[in-house]
Design an enzyme around this catalytic site. Structure first.
Site, PDB file in Angstrom:
ATOM      1  N   PHE A  16      -5.892   7.734  -1.466  1.00 13.94           N
ATOM      2  CA  PHE A  16      -4.532   8.222  -1.739  1.00 13.94           C
ATOM      3  C   PHE A  16      -4.481   9.050  -3.034  1.00 13.94           C
ATOM      4  CE2 PHE A  16      -0.433   6.490  -3.797  1.00 13.94           C
ATOM      5  CZ  PHE A  16       0.322   7.583  -3.408  1.00 13.94           C
ATOM      6  N   ALA A  87     -12.639   5.073  -7.128  1.00 14.47           N
ATOM      7  CA  ALA A  87     -13.018   4.280  -5.950  1.00 14.47           C
ATOM      8  C   ALA A  87     -12.793   2.801  -6.232  1.00 14.47           C
ATOM      9  CB  ALA A  87     -14.478   4.525  -5.601  1.00 14.47           C
ATOM     10  N   GLU A 140      -1.507  -3.585 -13.417  1.00 13.29           N
ATOM     11  CA  GLU A 140      -1.498  -4.984 -12.967  1.00 13.29           C
ATOM     12  C   GLU A 140      -2.421  -5.864 -13.811  1.00 13.29           C
ATOM     13  OE1 GLU A 140      -1.332  -5.486  -8.703  1.00 13.29           O
ATOM     14  OE2 GLU A 140      -0.509  -3.481  -8.430  1.00 13.29           O
ATOM     15  N   TYR A 177      -7.269  -8.824  -6.929  1.00 10.46           N
ATOM     16  CA  TYR A 177      -7.320  -7.371  -7.163  1.00 10.46           C
ATOM     17  C   TYR A 177      -7.227  -7.067  -8.657  1.00 10.46           C
ATOM     18  CZ  TYR A 177      -5.390  -2.656  -7.839  1.00 10.46           C
ATOM     19  OH  TYR A 177      -5.145  -1.379  -8.303  1.00 10.46           O
ATOM     20  N   LYS A 181      -9.986  -5.488 -11.293  1.00 10.67           N
ATOM     21  CA  LYS A 181      -9.743  -4.258 -12.059  1.00 10.67           C
ATOM     22  C   LYS A 181      -9.852  -4.552 -13.567  1.00 10.67           C
ATOM     23  CE  LYS A 181      -8.749  -0.635 -10.915  1.00 10.67           C
ATOM     24  NZ  LYS A 181      -9.548   0.566 -10.464  1.00 10.67           N
ATOM     25  N   ARG A 308       4.414 -13.481  -1.235  1.00  8.52           N
ATOM     26  CA  ARG A 308       2.992 -13.291  -1.545  1.00  8.52           C
ATOM     27  C   ARG A 308       2.576 -14.362  -2.559  1.00  8.52           C
ATOM     28  NH1 ARG A 308       1.724  -7.543  -4.129  1.00  8.52           N
ATOM     29  NH2 ARG A 308       1.315  -6.862  -2.014  1.00  8.52           N
ATOM     30  N   TYR A 368       0.143 -10.641  10.063  1.00 13.29           N
ATOM     31  CA  TYR A 368       1.497 -11.064  10.361  1.00 13.29           C
ATOM     32  C   TYR A 368       1.574 -12.119  11.457  1.00 13.29           C
ATOM     33  CZ  TYR A 368       2.751  -7.797   6.892  1.00 13.29           C
ATOM     34  OH  TYR A 368       2.841  -7.172   5.683  1.00 13.29           O
TER      35      TYR A 368
HETATM   36  P1  NAD Z   1      -7.025   3.820  -1.942  1.00  8.08           P
HETATM   37  O1  NAD Z   1      -7.291   2.442  -1.413  1.00  8.08           O
HETATM   38  O2  NAD Z   1      -6.038   4.686  -1.243  1.00  8.08           O
HETATM   39  O3  NAD Z   1      -8.393   4.633  -1.996  1.00  8.08           O
HETATM   40  C1  NAD Z   1      -9.583   4.072  -2.442  1.00  8.08           C
HETATM   41  C2  NAD Z   1     -10.716   5.028  -2.079  1.00  8.08           C
HETATM   42  O4  NAD Z   1     -11.933   4.457  -2.571  1.00  8.08           O
HETATM   43  C3  NAD Z   1     -10.894   5.225  -0.570  1.00  8.08           C
HETATM   44  O5  NAD Z   1     -11.071   6.587  -0.282  1.00  8.08           O
HETATM   45  C4  NAD Z   1     -12.143   4.407  -0.246  1.00  8.08           C
HETATM   46  O6  NAD Z   1     -12.873   4.933   0.866  1.00  8.08           O
HETATM   47  C5  NAD Z   1     -12.922   4.534  -1.543  1.00  8.08           C
HETATM   48  N1  NAD Z   1     -13.868   3.420  -1.715  1.00  8.08           N
HETATM   49  C6  NAD Z   1     -13.596   2.085  -1.595  1.00  8.08           C
HETATM   50  N2  NAD Z   1     -14.730   1.374  -1.794  1.00  8.08           N
HETATM   51  C7  NAD Z   1     -15.712   2.278  -2.085  1.00  8.08           C
HETATM   52  C8  NAD Z   1     -17.091   2.158  -2.416  1.00  8.08           C
HETATM   53  N3  NAD Z   1     -17.695   0.961  -2.476  1.00  8.08           N
HETATM   54  N4  NAD Z   1     -17.774   3.278  -2.672  1.00  8.08           N
HETATM   55  C9  NAD Z   1     -17.191   4.504  -2.617  1.00  8.08           C
HETATM   56  N5  NAD Z   1     -15.897   4.677  -2.284  1.00  8.08           N
HETATM   57  C10 NAD Z   1     -15.167   3.572  -2.036  1.00  8.08           C
HETATM   58  O7  NAD Z   1      -6.631   3.607  -3.468  1.00  8.08           O
HETATM   59  P2  NAD Z   1      -5.593   4.394  -4.383  1.00  8.08           P
HETATM   60  O8  NAD Z   1      -4.263   3.787  -4.199  1.00  8.08           O
HETATM   61  O9  NAD Z   1      -5.773   5.851  -4.223  1.00  8.08           O
HETATM   62  O10 NAD Z   1      -6.119   3.955  -5.828  1.00  8.08           O
HETATM   63  C11 NAD Z   1      -7.142   4.685  -6.482  1.00  8.08           C
HETATM   64  C12 NAD Z   1      -7.427   4.057  -7.821  1.00  8.08           C
HETATM   65  O11 NAD Z   1      -6.245   4.056  -8.618  1.00  8.08           O
HETATM   66  C13 NAD Z   1      -7.889   2.602  -7.736  1.00  8.08           C
HETATM   67  O12 NAD Z   1      -8.900   2.405  -8.690  1.00  8.08           O
HETATM   68  C14 NAD Z   1      -6.639   1.803  -8.075  1.00  8.08           C
HETATM   69  O13 NAD Z   1      -6.986   0.573  -8.678  1.00  8.08           O
HETATM   70  C15 NAD Z   1      -5.944   2.738  -9.049  1.00  8.08           C
HETATM   71  N6  NAD Z   1      -4.471   2.634  -9.102  1.00  8.08           N
HETATM   72  C16 NAD Z   1      -3.728   2.690  -7.949  1.00  8.08           C
HETATM   73  C17 NAD Z   1      -2.334   2.611  -8.023  1.00  8.08           C
HETATM   74  C18 NAD Z   1      -1.459   2.715  -6.783  1.00  8.08           C
HETATM   75  O14 NAD Z   1      -0.242   2.539  -6.875  1.00  8.08           O
HETATM   76  N7  NAD Z   1      -2.001   3.017  -5.617  1.00  8.08           N
HETATM   77  C19 NAD Z   1      -1.715   2.469  -9.267  1.00  8.08           C
HETATM   78  C20 NAD Z   1      -2.521   2.408 -10.416  1.00  8.08           C
HETATM   79  C21 NAD Z   1      -3.890   2.508 -10.312  1.00  8.08           C
HETATM   80  P1  TYD Z   2       2.458  -2.933  -2.781  1.00  6.11           P
HETATM   81  O1  TYD Z   2       2.854  -1.585  -2.260  1.00  6.11           O
HETATM   82  O2  TYD Z   2       1.484  -3.762  -2.014  1.00  6.11           O
HETATM   83  O3  TYD Z   2       1.970  -2.721  -4.288  1.00  6.11           O
HETATM   84  P2  TYD Z   2       1.621  -3.814  -5.459  1.00  6.11           P
HETATM   85  O4  TYD Z   2       1.536  -5.158  -4.863  1.00  6.11           O
HETATM   86  O5  TYD Z   2       0.291  -3.342  -5.949  1.00  6.11           O
HETATM   87  O6  TYD Z   2       2.715  -3.685  -6.460  1.00  6.11           O
HETATM   88  O7  TYD Z   2       3.782  -3.800  -2.949  1.00  6.11           O
HETATM   89  C1  TYD Z   2       4.881  -3.336  -3.739  1.00  6.11           C
HETATM   90  C2  TYD Z   2       5.897  -4.461  -3.798  1.00  6.11           C
HETATM   91  O8  TYD Z   2       6.447  -4.667  -2.479  1.00  6.11           O
HETATM   92  C3  TYD Z   2       5.302  -5.801  -4.205  1.00  6.11           C
HETATM   93  O9  TYD Z   2       6.247  -6.510  -5.015  1.00  6.11           O
HETATM   94  C4  TYD Z   2       5.095  -6.524  -2.884  1.00  6.11           C
HETATM   95  C5  TYD Z   2       6.228  -6.001  -2.020  1.00  6.11           C
HETATM   96  N1  TYD Z   2       5.924  -5.909  -0.561  1.00  6.11           N
HETATM   97  C6  TYD Z   2       6.789  -6.503   0.357  1.00  6.11           C
HETATM   98  O10 TYD Z   2       7.813  -7.114  -0.003  1.00  6.11           O
HETATM   99  N2  TYD Z   2       6.476  -6.412   1.691  1.00  6.11           N
HETATM  100  C7  TYD Z   2       5.360  -5.755   2.134  1.00  6.11           C
HETATM  101  O11 TYD Z   2       5.115  -5.712   3.371  1.00  6.11           O
HETATM  102  C8  TYD Z   2       4.487  -5.148   1.178  1.00  6.11           C
HETATM  103  C9  TYD Z   2       3.257  -4.414   1.612  1.00  6.11           C
HETATM  104  C10 TYD Z   2       4.818  -5.241  -0.167  1.00  6.11           C
END
Ligand code: NAD
Ligand code: TYD
Length: 371
Positions: A16, A87, A140, A177, A181, A308, A368
């Site tokens: 993403f 990643a 987190e 998770y 991290k 959760r 679910y």
């Molecule tokens: P995501 O799950 O969408 O993407 C993770 C990517 O990493 C995927 O393309 C997957 O194929 C790749 N990957 C997983 N395991 C791998 C491995 N062993 N080797 C190589 N590639 C691998 O995650 P995201 O939401 O895009 O998050 C990216 C980074 O940003 C993560 O480190 C996450 O902790 C951090 N982050 C995410 C958020 C959020 O809201 N999504 C917020 C803050 C920080």
């Molecule tokens: P999420 O998108 O999984 O991000 P994070 O847990 O990393 O913050 O969840 C965002 C918030 O939404 C979190 O408080 C959990 C809640 N949530 C639900 O209530 N229902 C759901 O099905 C999911 C996926 C998340």
């Protein structure tokens, strides 16, 4: 150095946030070679990058970051002088079911990259000079904040508390998770302090926008509203998250990678707190409007389910350091970001169908079934 001024290894670029970052870097820096290393797990999808895949400064390598020999060979063959490491396994609910995978990728994978960078850069002429290892992490790791301003703002947005996550705060992760991290962040700092690795860390709040895997709240709920499926709200929906549009995060990473001070941490956030239930009502409203449904049509899909385990109550970032030092701030208002996001998922049903088939479908059903 070859034909490129810099060679940047981005890990997780098919996910993403990584895909938005790769797109930004490939377009903004035609004189950089962007090497995207991704294992293409369930969360990685090359369709996220179809618009840059033929760019002359872009290379994709399918590889697991835990494969240390492979990482060493990539540092050598592409003369890597910068790493932006995204990643990871990224979904809290999955980490509760399968903590081993999170320790493997998020901790061991990070060490594998750090060590590969270290061996290559220590042996290079000039050593660590001109090199950078940027570790992308999450808010987190700081744990959970209290909800001590219960009113929030006029639309239901925050702030919901008097305290915020600041860079010097003690780590206090609760989920597998965030524990993984947090551990990876500690290893990055250990490499900086022990070997002089020129590292920088960013800790960001919840991202939203196009190409997010529909296991996360916002894309999951938009997709469910479209299909008239229930919206499983954990607990009472009282938990608070601080939402940032993904392109604003990608801009912040670019800025810190280039201008952040070595050895420092920068928090990145949206100044945009929402209680889950209020955010979900906004999502229902916007999605119904765009679909042409009468107002309130899909509110009945909201279903309160078992909370959760270990669910953190509130996340909220104090992003004043990156603002004051580097001039970054979010560019997009939440209203506009949500409108764009809902439209994107509704217009890209093919993408959603593609990523929700197969392994994910099985996982989703098993999640679910026992509720
Ligand atoms: P995501 O799950 O969408 O993407 C993770 C990517 O990493 C995927 O393309 C997957 O194929 C790749 N990957 C997983 N395991 C791998 C491995 N062993 N080797 C190589 N590639 C691998 O995650 P995201 O939401 O895009 O998050 C990216 C980074 O940003 C993560 O480190 C996450 O902790 C951090 N982050 C995410 C958020 C959020 O809201 N999504 C917020 C803050 C920080
Ligand atoms: P999420 O998108 O999984 O991000 P994070 O847990 O990393 O913050 O969840 C965002 C918030 O939404 C979190 O408080 C959990 C809640 N949530 C639900 O209530 N229902 C759901 O099905 C999911 C996926 C998340």
């Amino acid at each position: 150095m070859g034909e490129f001024r810099r060679n940047i290894l981005v890990t997780g670029g098919a996910g993403f946030i990584g895909s938005h970052l790769v797109r930004l870097l490939v377009r903004k820096y035609p004189d950089y070679r962007i090497v995207n290393v991704d294992a293409l797990t369930y969360a990685g999808n090359l369709a996220n990058l179809s618009d840059v895949e033929n760019a002359p400064n872009y290379v994709f390598v399918k590889a697991d970051i835990c494969d240390f020999e492979k990482m060493c060979s990539l540092f050598e063959s592409y003369e890597v002088d910068g790493v932006i490491h995204l990643a990871a396994e990224s979904h809290v609910d999955r980490s509760i079911r399968d903590p081993f995978t999170f320790a493997r990728t998020n901790v061991m994978g990070t060490i594998s990259l750090l060590q590969a960078a270290r061996l290559r850069w220590e042996a290079a002429e000039g050593g660590y000079s001109g090199k950078r290892f940027h570790h992308v992490s999450t808010d987190e790791v700081y744990g959970a904040l209290e909800l001590d301003l219960p009113q929030g703002g006029p639309l239901g947005e925050g702030p919901y508390g008097t305290r915020f996550f600041t860079e010097g705060m003690k780590y206090d992760p609760h989920s597998p998770y965030s524990a993984a991290k947090a551990s990876s962040d500690h290893f990055v700092r250990a490499f900086h302090d022990t070997y002089g690795m020129p590292a920088v860390i960013t800790n960001c709040s919840n991202n939203y926008g196009p190409y997010q895997f529909p296991e996360k709240l916002i894309p999951l709920f938009i997709n469910n509203i479209r299909h008239g499926k229930s919206l499983p709200v954990y607990g009472k929906g009282e938990n608070v998250r601080d939402w940032l549009y993904v392109e604003d995060h990608a801009r912040a990473i670019d800025l810190v990678f280039h201008e952040g001070r070595t050895g420092e941490t920068y928090n990145i956030g949206g100044f945009n707190e929402w209680k889950n239930i209020d955010l979900i009502r906004v999502l229902v409203k916007v999605t119904d409007r765009i679909l042409g449904n009468p107002e309130g049509h899909s509110l009945g899909l909201i279903t309160f389910v078992t909370d959760r385990a270990g669910h953190d109550l509130r996340y909220a970032i104090d992003a004043s350091k990156i603002h004051e030092e580097l001039g970054w701030e979010p560019s997009l208002q939440f209203e506009e970001g949500i409108e764009r996001t809902v439209r994107w998922y509704l217009e890209n049903q093919e993408w959603l169908d593609g990523v929700t088939s197969g392994e994910y479908q099985n996982y989703y059903e098993s999640m679910y079934m026992d509720r």
